[in-house]
Design a protein around this motif. Structure first.
Motif, mmCIF file in Angstrom:
data_model
loop_
_atom_site.group_PDB
_atom_site.id
_atom_site.type_symbol
_atom_site.label_atom_id
_atom_site.label_comp_id
_atom_site.label_asym_id
_atom_site.label_seq_id
_atom_site.Cartn_x
_atom_site.Cartn_y
_atom_site.Cartn_z
ATOM 1 N N UNK A 70 -7.631 -14.829 -2.997
ATOM 2 C CA UNK A 70 -8.588 -14.634 -1.900
ATOM 3 C C UNK A 70 -9.773 -15.581 -2.045
ATOM 4 N N UNK A 71 -10.340 -15.680 -3.243
ATOM 5 C CA UNK A 71 -11.476 -16.578 -3.460
ATOM 6 C C UNK A 71 -11.035 -18.037 -3.470
ATOM 7 N N UNK A 72 -9.825 -18.304 -3.944
ATOM 8 C CA UNK A 72 -9.345 -19.682 -3.955
ATOM 9 C C UNK A 72 -9.208 -20.225 -2.529
ATOM 10 N N UNK A 73 -8.591 -19.439 -1.663
ATOM 11 C CA UNK A 73 -8.419 -19.910 -0.285
ATOM 12 C C UNK A 73 -9.767 -19.999 0.421
ATOM 13 N N UNK A 95 -14.812 -24.045 -13.408
ATOM 14 C CA UNK A 95 -14.107 -25.319 -13.242
ATOM 15 C C UNK A 95 -13.401 -25.364 -11.895
ATOM 16 N N UNK A 96 -12.764 -24.255 -11.512
ATOM 17 C CA UNK A 96 -12.084 -24.247 -10.217
ATOM 18 C C UNK A 96 -13.060 -24.474 -9.077
ATOM 19 N N UNK A 97 -14.170 -23.775 -9.063
ATOM 20 C CA UNK A 97 -15.118 -23.894 -7.959
ATOM 21 C C UNK A 97 -15.689 -25.301 -7.869
ATOM 22 N N UNK A 98 -15.987 -25.903 -9.011
ATOM 23 C CA UNK A 98 -16.496 -27.277 -8.999
ATOM 24 C C UNK A 98 -15.421 -28.236 -8.493
ATOM 25 N N UNK A 120 -12.453 -20.856 -0.935
ATOM 26 C CA UNK A 120 -13.111 -22.057 -1.462
ATOM 27 C C UNK A 120 -12.460 -23.344 -0.972
ATOM 28 N N UNK A 121 -11.355 -23.220 -0.244
ATOM 29 C CA UNK A 121 -10.748 -24.408 0.345
ATOM 30 C C UNK A 121 -9.389 -24.796 -0.172
ATOM 31 N N UNK A 122 -8.778 -24.005 -1.072
ATOM 32 C CA UNK A 122 -7.412 -24.338 -1.482
ATOM 33 C C UNK A 122 -6.519 -24.330 -0.254
ATOM 34 N N UNK A 123 -5.802 -25.432 -0.054
ATOM 35 C CA UNK A 123 -5.079 -25.626 1.200
ATOM 36 C C UNK A 123 -3.668 -25.069 1.189
ATOM 37 N N UNK A 124 -3.098 -24.897 -0.003
ATOM 38 C CA UNK A 124 -1.695 -24.500 -0.067
ATOM 39 C C UNK A 124 -1.428 -23.680 -1.324
ATOM 40 N N UNK A 125 -0.638 -22.625 -1.154
ATOM 41 C CA UNK A 125 -0.162 -21.804 -2.268
ATOM 42 C C UNK A 125 1.238 -22.290 -2.610
ATOM 43 N N UNK A 126 1.447 -22.660 -3.865
ATOM 44 C CA UNK A 126 2.639 -23.407 -4.245
ATOM 45 C C UNK A 126 3.908 -22.587 -4.320
ATOM 46 N N UNK A 127 3.804 -21.282 -4.398
ATOM 47 C CA UNK A 127 4.966 -20.393 -4.439
ATOM 48 C C UNK A 127 4.605 -19.099 -3.725
ATOM 49 N N UNK A 169 -1.638 -25.295 -5.240
ATOM 50 C CA UNK A 169 -1.165 -24.806 -6.521
ATOM 51 C C UNK A 169 -1.046 -23.317 -6.656
ATOM 52 N N UNK A 170 -1.227 -22.866 -7.907
ATOM 53 C CA UNK A 170 -0.950 -21.499 -8.314
ATOM 54 C C UNK A 170 -2.152 -20.587 -8.080
#
Length: 457
Positions: free
Chosen positions: A216-219, A190-193, A221-228, A207-208
Motif C-alpha cells: 500500500x505504501x509502496x504504490x 532506502x525505499x522512500x529515497x 510512493x510511486x511504485x509502478x508495477x508489482x512483479x508477481x 518489483x516485490x
C-alpha cells in the motif's frame, strides 16, 4: 569417421548454411525502408475489433498506415498475408533472459518486447541491449531493471541508506536501465529515497513487496508495477493463521487489493503459470525431471539445465494448491475490473520455464482462469505498451497496430481473439521493422538447439 558421424556432421553443416541463408535473406528485407503487408486481417488491439482484409504499410520500423493505398517505389518488399491475422507482437514483462540465444527463443515465439527483471549481466544490459534495440542483432526490444535489496542473501546489489538509494538511481539511468527492481529486504528509508529519486529522474520503480514498507505504501510512493501476483500474499492480504501458514486469503479481500491497484494506476504481472509451476515441484524431484525431459528443454543452456536440476524447490515439501486456485480467481477478478494486468514468463531461472514458451503458457493459464481471449491478449500486448509509455520517457508507442507505433507484428493463421493457441505457431514475426518468416523462425530454434547440444542429449 563413422558413416553415421559423417551424416550427422553433414546435417549440421546443412542446417548451419540454411540458417545463414535465412539470416542474410531476412537482413536484406530488413534493410528495406518500406515493407507492405497485403491481404491481412488486422487485430489492432486498440479495442476489441478486427479490420478485415486490408493492407498495412511499414516504413522505417514504424506502422505508416492501415488500409491506405499508396504509390510505392518499384521493388518495395510485399508480404502476402494470404488471409492471415496480423496482431501486435507479444510482450514478456518479467523474465531473466541474458543471452542472445534466449533472445532468439523469445523472437521465434512472437515476443517483440521484453523486460529483464534483474540479474542481467553488464554485457547484456549494455552492449547486447544497445545492439538489439538499434536493429543490429535479432531479438525483441529490450528493457532492463536493476535489482536492489537491503541484504545480500538473494545476490542482488545491496543498498542500505537513503544516500546509497539516491546514488543507485543515477547509476542505473547512466547505464541504460529503465527501471529499478526493489526486493524484499530494503529498509523503509532506502525505499522512500529511491522512489523519490526515481520519480525525479524518470526511472520506473517495479518489483516485490518490501517487508519494511508494504504494498500500500509502496504504490502510494510511486511504485509502478508489482512483479508477481503473489506479492499480495506477503505485502497486502492479512497474515494466514500460524497453524495453516499457506492458507489463501478470503475471496472477500480481493476487492480491496483491486481498489489499491486502481487507485494508484499500478500494473501487476500475471504469473499464474509461474506460481503453478513452482507449486507443482515443491518436494517433488520427479517434477523437475519431467521439466528437463519436456520438448522445450532442448533449448535450455547447459547452465540453466544444471540450475534446474539443483533447484531448492524440490527439497521443500509445501502444499500451495489452495493459493494457486486463489491466484486464478484473483487474476480473473482483476481482469474483469479493468485492473492493468501484464504478462510475464519469468524464464529461464525457474525450473519448467523456457523463454518464449513460458509466455504462451501464461496466456493459456489466464484463459484457464476464465479470462477472455481479449483480456489475455491485452495483457501480452496493449497493456504492456501502455505501461512502457507511462514509465519510460520517450518510448515509442507499442502494443497496438496503429500509425506511428513500432512495427512489432505477429502474423498467425487464425483469429487469436477466437483461438489464442494460434499465437504459438507464428507465420512470421516483425520486430522493430525487421521481418522474420516462418522458415527463419524455425532456423532460429534449430540453431539454438544445435548450439546448446540437443543432439547429444
Amino acid at each position: 569417421m563413422r558413416p553415421s558421424a559423417r551424416v550427422d556432421a553433414a546435417q549440421r553443416l546443412l542446417r548451419a548454411l540454411l540458417a545463414l541463408w535465412m539470416m542474410l535473406a531476412c537482413a536484406a528485407l530488413a534493410r528495406a525502408g518500406t515493407v507492405v503487408f497485403e491481404n491481412v486481417n488486422v487485430v489492432p488491439m486498440d479495442r476489441e475489433r478486427v479490420i478485415a482484409r486490408t493492407t498495412v504499410i511499414v516504413t522505417d520500423g514504424r506502422v505508416a498506415s492501415i488500409g491506405a493505398k499508396a504509390k510505392l517505389p518499384a521493388g518495395t518488399p510485399v508480404i502476402d498475408g494470404k488471409g492471415g491475422w496480423l496482431v501486435p507482437g507479444l510482450a514478456d514483462m518479467h523474465n531473466h533472459v541474458t543471452t542472445r540465444d534466449d533472445l532468439l527463443l523469445l523472437l521465434a515465439n512472437g515476443v517483440t518486447t521484453m523486460l529483464n527483471m534483474g540479474e542481467a549481466t553488464n554485457a547484456f544490459a549494455g552492449r547486447t541491449r544497445i545492439a538489439v534495440n538499434a536493429g543490429e542483432a535479432p531479438g525483441p526490444q529490450i528493457f532492463t531493471a536493476l535489482a536492489v535489496d537491503g541484504d545480500p542473501q538473494y545476490g542482488h546489489l545491496v543498498i542500505r541508506t537513503p544516500e546509497e538509494a539516491r546514488a543507485i538511481v543515477g547509476i542505473a539511468k547512466t547505464n541504460g536501465y529503465s527501471f529499478i527492481k526493489v526486493y524484499n529486504n530494503l529498509s523503509a528509508d532506502a525505499f522512500m529515497a529511491l522512489a523519490d529519486e526515481a520519480r525525479r529522474r524518470g526511472v520506473g520503480v517495479v518489483g516485490h513487496n518490501v517487508k519494511a514498507v508494504g504494498l500500500a505504501k509502496q504504490l502510494a510512493a510511486g511504485q509502478a508495477m508489482v512483479a508477481h501476483v503473489e506479492e499480495f500474499f506477503y505485502g497486502f492480504f492479512p497474515e494466514p493463521p500460524a497453524d495453516d501458514p499457506h492458507a489463501p486469503p478470503a475471496d472477500a479481500q480481493i476487492a480491496a487489493a483491486i481498489a489499491l491497484v486502481q487507485a494508484h494506476g499500478a500494473y501487476v504481472v500475471s504469473d499464474l503459470f509461474t506460481y503453478r509451476t513452482i507449486a507443482a515441484q515443491f518436494g517433488r524431484p520427479e517434477a523437475v525431471a519431467a521439466y528437463l525431459a519436456a520438448p522445450e528443454a532442448r533449448y535450455l543452456s547447459p547452465d540453466d539445465r544444471i540450475g534446474w536440476a539443483g533447484s531448492g524447490y524440490q527439497k521443500k515439501p509445501v502444499d500451495l494448491a489452495r493459493r494457486v486456485a486463489f491466484e486464478a480467481r484473483f487474476v480473473k477478478a482483476m481482469a474483469d475490473a479493468g485492473a492493468p494486468l501484464i504478462a510475464g514468463g519469468d524464464a529461464p531461472t525457474i525450473p519448467g520455464l523456457v523463454p518464449g514458451f513460458a509466455l504462451h503458457a501464461e496466456i493459456d493459464a489466464m484463459r484457464t482462469a476464465g479470462l477472455t481471449p481479449w483480456q489475455a491478449l491485452s495483457a501480452a500486448t496493449r497493456t504492456p505498451g501502455e505501461f512502457i509509455a507511462k514509465t519510460v520517457p520517450g518510448a515509442a508507442k507499442s502494443g497496438v497496430i496503429a500509425p506511428g507505433a513500432r512495427a512489432d507484428l505477429l502474423l498467425v493463421a487464425e483469429n487469436p481473439l477466437a483461438n489464442p493457441a494460434t499465437l504459438r505457431t507464428p507465420l512470421g514475426v516483425m520486430a522493430g521493422g525487421r521481418w522474420h518468416d516462418a522458415a527463419a523462425l524455425a532456423a532460429m530454434l534449430a540453431g539454438v538447439a544445435e548450439r546448446r547440444g540437443a543432439s547429444g542429449r
